[in-house]
Design a protein around this motif. Sequence first.
Motif, PDB file in Angstrom:
ATOM      1  N   VAL A 142       0.842  -1.206   0.000  1.00  0.00           N
ATOM      2  CA  VAL A 142       0.000   0.000   0.000  1.00  0.00           C
ATOM      3  C   VAL A 142       0.874   1.251   0.000  1.00  0.00           C
ATOM      4  CG1 VAL A 142      -1.705   1.304   1.313  1.00  0.00           C
ATOM      5  CG2 VAL A 142      -1.905  -1.186   1.142  1.00  0.00           C
ATOM      6  N   LEU A 143       1.919   1.244   0.812  1.00  0.00           N
ATOM      7  CA  LEU A 143       2.792   2.419   0.902  1.00  0.00           C
ATOM      8  C   LEU A 143       3.504   2.693  -0.425  1.00  0.00           C
ATOM      9  CD1 LEU A 143       4.352   1.913   4.450  1.00  0.00           C
ATOM     10  CD2 LEU A 143       2.639   3.595   3.761  1.00  0.00           C
ATOM     11  N   TYR A 144       4.050   1.651  -1.030  1.00  0.00           N
ATOM     12  CA  TYR A 144       4.742   1.830  -2.302  1.00  0.00           C
ATOM     13  C   TYR A 144       3.769   2.283  -3.393  1.00  0.00           C
ATOM     14  CZ  TYR A 144       9.354   0.011  -1.057  1.00  0.00           C
ATOM     15  OH  TYR A 144      10.609  -0.147  -0.528  1.00  0.00           O
ATOM     16  N   GLY A 145       2.580   1.695  -3.411  1.00  0.00           N
ATOM     17  CA  GLY A 145       1.595   2.090  -4.408  1.00  0.00           C
ATOM     18  C   GLY A 145       1.152   3.528  -4.230  1.00  0.00           C
ATOM     19  N   ALA A 146       0.902   3.951  -2.994  1.00  0.00           N
ATOM     20  CA  ALA A 146       0.476   5.320  -2.727  1.00  0.00           C
ATOM     21  C   ALA A 146       1.581   6.314  -3.073  1.00  0.00           C
ATOM     22  CB  ALA A 146       0.069   5.466  -1.266  1.00  0.00           C
ATOM     23  N   ALA A 147       2.844   5.923  -2.775  1.00  0.00           N
ATOM     24  CA  ALA A 147       3.961   6.814  -3.116  1.00  0.00           C
ATOM     25  C   ALA A 147       4.070   7.002  -4.627  1.00  0.00           C
ATOM     26  CB  ALA A 147       5.264   6.244  -2.559  1.00  0.00           C
ATOM     27  N   ALA A 148       3.878   5.933  -5.381  1.00  0.00           N
ATOM     28  CA  ALA A 148       3.914   6.048  -6.842  1.00  0.00           C
ATOM     29  C   ALA A 148       2.751   6.887  -7.350  1.00  0.00           C
ATOM     30  CB  ALA A 148       3.885   4.663  -7.483  1.00  0.00           C
ATOM     31  N   GLY A 149       1.576   6.726  -6.732  1.00  0.00           N
ATOM     32  CA  GLY A 149       0.415   7.485  -7.157  1.00  0.00           C
ATOM     33  C   GLY A 149       0.555   8.986  -6.936  1.00  0.00           C
ATOM     34  N   GLY A 150       1.440   9.373  -6.033  1.00  0.00           N
ATOM     35  CA  GLY A 150       1.679  10.779  -5.794  1.00  0.00           C
ATOM     36  C   GLY A 150       2.666  11.408  -6.757  1.00  0.00           C
ATOM     37  N   ARG A 151       3.232  10.611  -7.667  1.00  0.00           N
ATOM     38  CA  ARG A 151       4.222  11.122  -8.631  1.00  0.00           C
ATOM     39  C   ARG A 151       3.847  10.644 -10.033  1.00  0.00           C
ATOM     40  NH1 ARG A 151       9.665   8.923  -5.940  1.00  0.00           N
ATOM     41  NH2 ARG A 151      10.626  10.135  -7.625  1.00  0.00           N
ATOM     42  N   VAL A 152       2.605  10.866 -10.397  1.00  0.00           N
ATOM     43  CA  VAL A 152       2.069  10.326 -11.646  1.00  0.00           C
ATOM     44  C   VAL A 152       2.821  10.871 -12.856  1.00  0.00           C
ATOM     45  CG1 VAL A 152       0.047  10.217 -13.129  1.00  0.00           C
ATOM     46  CG2 VAL A 152      -0.207   9.936 -10.663  1.00  0.00           C
ATOM     47  N   GLU A 153       2.972  12.187 -12.941  1.00  0.00           N
ATOM     48  CA  GLU A 153       3.602  12.776 -14.119  1.00  0.00           C
ATOM     49  C   GLU A 153       5.044  12.308 -14.286  1.00  0.00           C
ATOM     50  OE1 GLU A 153       3.244  16.967 -14.015  1.00  0.00           O
ATOM     51  OE2 GLU A 153       1.041  16.972 -14.086  1.00  0.00           O
ATOM     52  N   GLU A 154       5.750  12.190 -13.178  1.00  0.00           N
ATOM     53  CA  GLU A 154       7.144  11.736 -13.256  1.00  0.00           C
ATOM     54  C   GLU A 154       7.226  10.314 -13.780  1.00  0.00           C
ATOM     55  OE1 GLU A 154      10.783  10.685 -10.157  1.00  0.00           O
ATOM     56  OE2 GLU A 154       9.206  12.100  -9.552  1.00  0.00           O
ATOM     57  N   HIS A 155       6.370   9.443 -13.283  1.00  0.00           N
ATOM     58  CA  HIS A 155       6.424   8.036 -13.695  1.00  0.00           C
ATOM     59  C   HIS A 155       5.909   7.839 -15.120  1.00  0.00           C
ATOM     60  CE1 HIS A 155       7.882   6.599  -9.936  1.00  0.00           C
ATOM     61  NE2 HIS A 155       6.799   6.913  -9.248  1.00  0.00           N
TER      62      HIS A 155
END
Length: 279
Positions: free
Chosen positions: A61-74
């Motif tokens: 959950v933590l890794y997924g939420a962290a990725a979701g907060g950097r959508v444009e970068e990813h």
Amino acid sequence: MTPRTTPMPMPAPTPGDRGRYGGLAADFAAAFSAEWLKLRTLRSTWWILLTFFAVGASFAVLYGAAAGGRVEEHLGDPAFDPVFLGFGGQLIAQLAMVCLGVLAVGGEYSSGTIRSSLTAVPRRGLFWAAKSAVLGAVALAAALPTAFIGFWLAQTSMGPELNVSLGDPGALRATLGVAVHLTVICLISAGVTAVLRGTVLSLGVLVPLIFLLPQLIGPVPGVVGRVAWYLPQLAGSQLMRSFPDERVDFGPGGALAVMLVWAAVAFAGGLAALRRRDA
């Protein structure tokens, strides 16, 4: 008249002499049952598995939420792998699999019960095969559902812009690869512990081998850095990717072969140690 006598009951065959009754399969089944009984009656086994699941799920959950907060970068990164990123928590939770393998073997040496185990099953190859099979089965049974649940939690936490489904290319294979990686890590830990015959010393070797050494020599350019990819941590990470890391010379098939070699070496090392030394 001749007095009638009651025949003495025949003792039940033990795993050590059952070969004359039912063959090798019966011996192995008896030894497997005994090892499963020992493992499931240890309170530490269930605490380790509970910790493994809790850590894997929460970090997904933590890794997924962290990725979701950097959508444009990813979205602008062609190397971004949402499947592998979601499995970052499993790379932390694998410490529990290390502990499971170490305690299952080292606990017998520290308590002295290894003597009674080898008395009941004097054929050490049979004993070690049964113990390894039980550990592998338990690790796989715990890792499979944890991998699928972790995948779902991570992808859900990422949001619709980044997440993928199991039907996307490489996602299902990577999820199964997580379970293979974690199972092999448990078997490596058991093999090292059988060689060293101590929990503290085994953890002192396994933690650097699995967690620290790949991070230290992996970034080194040249041959040293390439060799690091054959260590279990980095080779196993190739199994967790939906597409291969371009820095590595082998893909998922090669990574599976490397992990199976590690599992075979761990099994052979543990067996050799058992056969060479007294309990």
